[in-house]
Design a protein around this motif. Structure first.
Motif, PDB file in Angstrom:
ATOM      1  N   THR A  83       0.853  -1.183   0.000  1.00 46.65           N
ATOM      2  CA  THR A  83       0.000   0.000   0.000  1.00 46.65           C
ATOM      3  C   THR A  83       0.893   1.238   0.000  1.00 46.65           C
ATOM      4  O   THR A  83       1.844   1.322   0.770  1.00 46.65           O
ATOM      5  CB  THR A  83      -0.974  -0.013   1.199  1.00 46.65           C
ATOM      6  OG1 THR A  83      -1.680   1.213   1.251  1.00 46.65           O
ATOM      7  CG2 THR A  83      -0.260  -0.253   2.519  1.00 46.65           C
ATOM      8  N   HIS A  84       0.576   2.187  -0.872  1.00 47.51           N
ATOM      9  CA  HIS A  84       1.500   3.293  -1.149  1.00 47.51           C
ATOM     10  C   HIS A  84       1.171   4.584  -0.415  1.00 47.51           C
ATOM     11  O   HIS A  84       2.029   5.446  -0.277  1.00 47.51           O
ATOM     12  CB  HIS A  84       1.517   3.590  -2.654  1.00 47.51           C
ATOM     13  CG  HIS A  84       2.016   2.459  -3.483  1.00 47.51           C
ATOM     14  ND1 HIS A  84       3.335   2.338  -3.839  1.00 47.51           N
ATOM     15  CD2 HIS A  84       1.382   1.390  -4.026  1.00 47.51           C
ATOM     16  CE1 HIS A  84       3.498   1.230  -4.565  1.00 47.51           C
ATOM     17  NE2 HIS A  84       2.331   0.640  -4.684  1.00 47.51           N
ATOM     18  N   SER A 111      -0.990   6.506   2.872  1.00 45.39           N
ATOM     19  CA  SER A 111      -1.651   6.272   4.151  1.00 45.39           C
ATOM     20  C   SER A 111      -3.087   6.782   4.184  1.00 45.39           C
ATOM     21  O   SER A 111      -3.845   6.435   5.086  1.00 45.39           O
ATOM     22  CB  SER A 111      -0.848   6.930   5.281  1.00 45.39           C
ATOM     23  OG  SER A 111      -0.734   8.324   5.092  1.00 45.39           O
ATOM     24  N   ASN A 118      -6.594   1.210   2.291  1.00 49.01           N
ATOM     25  CA  ASN A 118      -6.111   0.780   3.601  1.00 49.01           C
ATOM     26  C   ASN A 118      -7.213   0.150   4.442  1.00 49.01           C
ATOM     27  O   ASN A 118      -6.961  -0.777   5.212  1.00 49.01           O
ATOM     28  CB  ASN A 118      -5.501   1.963   4.359  1.00 49.01           C
ATOM     29  CG  ASN A 118      -4.219   2.456   3.731  1.00 49.01           C
ATOM     30  OD1 ASN A 118      -3.236   1.740   3.651  1.00 49.01           O
ATOM     31  ND2 ASN A 118      -4.233   3.693   3.264  1.00 49.01           N
ATOM     32  N   THR A 158       4.463  -1.280   3.414  1.00 50.71           N
ATOM     33  CA  THR A 158       4.268   0.153   3.213  1.00 50.71           C
ATOM     34  C   THR A 158       5.585   0.744   2.719  1.00 50.71           C
ATOM     35  O   THR A 158       6.621   0.084   2.753  1.00 50.71           O
ATOM     36  CB  THR A 158       3.850   0.847   4.523  1.00 50.71           C
ATOM     37  OG1 THR A 158       4.940   0.771   5.446  1.00 50.71           O
ATOM     38  CG2 THR A 158       2.625   0.178   5.122  1.00 50.71           C
ATOM     39  N   HIS A 192       3.278   5.469   7.763  1.00 50.32           N
ATOM     40  CA  HIS A 192       2.172   4.640   7.275  1.00 50.32           C
ATOM     41  C   HIS A 192       2.100   3.337   8.065  1.00 50.32           C
ATOM     42  O   HIS A 192       1.017   2.903   8.488  1.00 50.32           O
ATOM     43  CB  HIS A 192       2.363   4.367   5.781  1.00 50.32           C
ATOM     44  CG  HIS A 192       1.171   3.789   5.104  1.00 50.32           C
ATOM     45  ND1 HIS A 192       1.095   3.647   3.746  1.00 50.32           N
ATOM     46  CD2 HIS A 192      -0.002   3.297   5.580  1.00 50.32           C
ATOM     47  CE1 HIS A 192      -0.060   3.102   3.413  1.00 50.32           C
ATOM     48  NE2 HIS A 192      -0.753   2.874   4.524  1.00 50.32           N
ATOM     49  N   SER A 193       3.243   2.709   8.291  1.00 54.22           N
ATOM     50  CA  SER A 193       3.276   1.478   9.091  1.00 54.22           C
ATOM     51  C   SER A 193       2.734   1.729  10.492  1.00 54.22           C
ATOM     52  O   SER A 193       1.959   0.928  11.031  1.00 54.22           O
ATOM     53  CB  SER A 193       4.709   0.945   9.184  1.00 54.22           C
ATOM     54  OG  SER A 193       5.167   0.496   7.932  1.00 54.22           O
ATOM     55  N   GLN A 219       8.404  -2.477   5.885  1.00 56.72           N
ATOM     56  CA  GLN A 219       8.562  -1.340   4.988  1.00 56.72           C
ATOM     57  C   GLN A 219       9.329  -1.778   3.750  1.00 56.72           C
ATOM     58  O   GLN A 219      10.423  -2.338   3.847  1.00 56.72           O
ATOM     59  CB  GLN A 219       9.296  -0.187   5.667  1.00 56.72           C
ATOM     60  CG  GLN A 219       9.375   1.068   4.798  1.00 56.72           C
ATOM     61  CD  GLN A 219      10.009   2.247   5.519  1.00 56.72           C
ATOM     62  OE1 GLN A 219      10.197   2.228   6.735  1.00 56.72           O
ATOM     63  NE2 GLN A 219      10.332   3.287   4.766  1.00 56.72           N
ATOM     64  N   GLY A 238       3.461   9.053  -0.696  1.00 57.26           N
ATOM     65  CA  GLY A 238       4.024   7.882  -0.039  1.00 57.26           C
ATOM     66  C   GLY A 238       5.482   8.155   0.260  1.00 57.26           C
ATOM     67  O   GLY A 238       5.853   8.662   1.319  1.00 57.26           O
TER      68      GLY A 238
END
Length: 291
Positions: free
Chosen positions: A39-40, A42, A47, A62, A67-68, A83, A185
């Motif tokens: 997933t690029h 957040s 998501n 991610t 984002h993580s 990541q 991202g």
């Protein structure tokens, strides 16, 4: 749907690649394969589909650490998160300069999330203070939504979609890359520019602020973003930031003017630090083992 499920389950595929095809999430409970999702962004509603289907997903990748963290805060076990590091092939930085070239470039799709209207309106304000600066805009997908902002523009050149070699030539002839995005991202345009030693002027948002700080570039405050920075499944950031459009125009234009108040020796330091950061963290030879 059943035909797709049966086909996947009966064949020995080493990888199944899903390029943001949301409907695939409806069938993953029936797929008897290891599922890895990347997933690029957040803020992408994609998501939410990941969160709702996490019991059927082996690993989520991610491309930035914030984002993580947001996915973890929304219930995804840390063991399922990794990541994936975006990377570029390292290049020797440009030589030290003795003067500014007085050119700035935007590179990317001319799409909503890139915030082109803000850039163009800010540029009009810039030209009232500096008539010796030029803005290059490289990218496709130009549409009617930005046309009203192109009226009375000065010192702006739209290049459209061009080859990578020509993009590199342009980068060698600018002082800064500019990216005023609402959301990102870990943008390749910033990585590629820093790789050549071109400092960046960007919005202070998740992902970008992992690349740029006061030692290698310039971050401007995108008012309204603070209210949305932990969004995990919507694009409310567009409307929220646009409430403060005029204030953000001033914020960005002030940051551009600030970037031209530094001396060329400081610019050369920014250039070297930018290049070193790519070499140490995002050079392909260094990220391959991790990825």
């Amino acid at each position: 749907t059943n035909e797709i499920i049966n086909h996947i389950n009966k064949n020995e595929y080493e990888f199944i690649i899903n390029n943001k095809h949301n409907e695939f999430m409806e069938i993953i409970p029936f797929i008897k394969k290891k599922i890895i999702i990347i997933t690029h962004n957040s803020m992408d509603p994609f998501n939410k589909l990941i969160i709702n289907n996490i019991d059927n997903i082996d690993k989520v990748l991610t491309i930035n650490s914030i984002h993580s963290k947001l996915l973890k805060n929304n219930g995804i076990d840390d063991k399922k998160l990794s990541q994936y590091k975006n990377y570029v092939s390292y290049e020797t930085p440009i030589k030290n300069r003795t003067k500014f070239k007085k050119n700035i470039v935007f590179i990317g799709r001319l799409s909503k999330e890139k915030n082109i209207p803000l850039l163009l309106e800010s540029w009009k304000l810039i030209c009232k203070h500096r008539d010796d600066l030029n803005l290059f805009i490289v990218g496709d997908n130009r549409n009617n939504s930005i046309d009203k902002y192109t009226q009375n523009l000065k010192n702006v050149t739209f290049f459209g979609k061009i080859s990578y070699n020509l993009i590199k030539l342009i980068l060698h002839n600018v002082d800064y890359l500019i990216l005023p995005s609402y959301t990102e991202g870990l943008p390749f345009t910033v990585l590629e520019s820093m790789n050549l030693g071109i400092p960046c002027i960007c919005s202070n948002i998740n992902g970008i602020n992992e690349l740029i700080d006061e030692n290698n570039g310039f971050l401007f405050n995108l008012k309204g973003y603070e209210n949305c920075k932990e969004n995990i499944d919507n694009w409310d950031v567009f409307d929220e930031c646009d409430k403060y459009f005029n204030e953000n125009v001033i914020s960005l234009s002030d940051k551009i003017l600030e970037a031209y108040k530094i001396n060329i020796e400081t610019w050369n330091k920014f250039s070297l630090i930018s290049n070193n950061k790519i070499y140490n963290l995002f050079n392909k030879s260094k990220t391959d083992e991790h990825n």
